[in-house]
Design a protein around this motif. Sequence first.
Motif, short mmCIF file in Angstrom:
data_model
loop_
_atom_site.label_atom_id
_atom_site.label_comp_id
_atom_site.label_asym_id
_atom_site.label_seq_id
_atom_site.Cartn_x
_atom_site.Cartn_y
_atom_site.Cartn_z
N TYR A 70 0.84 -1.19 0.00
CA TYR A 70 0.00 0.00 0.00
C TYR A 70 0.87 1.24 0.00
N LEU A 103 2.11 4.74 0.78
CA LEU A 103 1.91 5.74 1.83
C LEU A 103 2.18 7.15 1.31
N GLN A 131 7.47 5.97 0.03
CA GLN A 131 7.28 4.83 0.93
C GLN A 131 5.99 4.08 0.60
N LEU A 169 3.87 0.55 2.25
CA LEU A 169 3.81 -0.43 3.33
C LEU A 169 3.63 -1.83 2.76
N ALA A 192 2.63 -5.59 3.82
CA ALA A 192 1.91 -6.24 4.91
C ALA A 192 1.64 -7.69 4.55
N LEU A 232 5.36 -6.54 8.89
CA LEU A 232 5.20 -5.28 8.18
C LEU A 232 6.57 -4.75 7.76
N LEU A 288 8.70 -1.78 4.78
CA LEU A 288 8.64 -0.60 3.92
C LEU A 288 9.46 -0.83 2.65
#
Length: 350
Positions: free
Chosen positions: A54, A56, A60, A62, A64, A153, A155
Amino acid sequence: MTDEPALMSLAHGGGCGCKIAPGVLSELLAKMPGLPVPPDLLIGTASSDDAAVYRLNDSQALVATTDFFMPVVNDPYDFGRIAATNALSDVYAMGGRPILALALLGMPIAKLSTNTIGRILEGGAAACAAAGIPVAGGHSIDSVEPIYGLVALGLVHPDRVRANTGARPGDLLILGKPLGTGVMSAALKKGLLDAGGYARMIDTTTRLNTPGPDLAALDGVHALTDVTGFGLAGHALELARGAGCRAVLDWGAVPVMDGVRALLAAGCATGASGRNWQSYGTSVLLPDGFAEDDRALLTDPQTSGGLLVSTAPEAEDAVLEIFARHGFEAARRIGRIEAADGAAPGVALT
């Protein structure tokens, strides 16, 4: 607690061999209702990728994911390390760097001591510490079979996300770890794995796939995934289908852990290997005379397996150098990507 049972005796399966068979999973997911996809969801369920991604902001995204399973070994500390390493692998496979984890724990409280359960958690925390991240929380339940894993999680820069859909005709396929962990776990459960074999199994299953971010930083690397419960054939097939191509594997070049072929000859193929073949075997073309033990190894579920890289030929040396720098001396070129030429995407062995 007296007469505490061995961990593997409490589970009907172990490690990534616990995965629901690919064919059954596809049937289940096909019945999921379609939902709106936000524009910042770069990777969701459409491509059967290793993790969701996803965005951000411009720099960056994310990563998951979650992964958990039943014991693949009897030592609780080793079980925790393996399960956590396996879960973190999905972050690395997207080109991401882990930032934190949450523990997922289901244990038969009446059968296992708090000391044993604590050792599982300690092993998971040790793997996370090796990755440079904390276990920042989690959830636990009293369950019939022992289960442990992580929500992981990480980055990644949005431009450096490496999905399993980006392979291109002409790419080379490079595998980071040797095959055989499913066979070894089956042998362990049967009492046929010696101390040397166990040490080799632990070494590979607790080795973090840290080359992922460095590989994703190479422009020549077009796709990444990790080889886990669906075996080498299954994950190569996902690459092929994602790109609409054909993955051609040079079976003689595929690295295999020492002792694994002898264990196969002793009857240590996993049930999950057979289920994998039943799910996708029609999309895998084997050469005439291909041995049954080789087919079992091709579909052997790999717990905490290696990264599978689809790379332009000119980046091959850089890819292998990155693997070597991170301690993956067994990394090998094992095949190539070809255009499907109108045929259904699939896997072929030579």
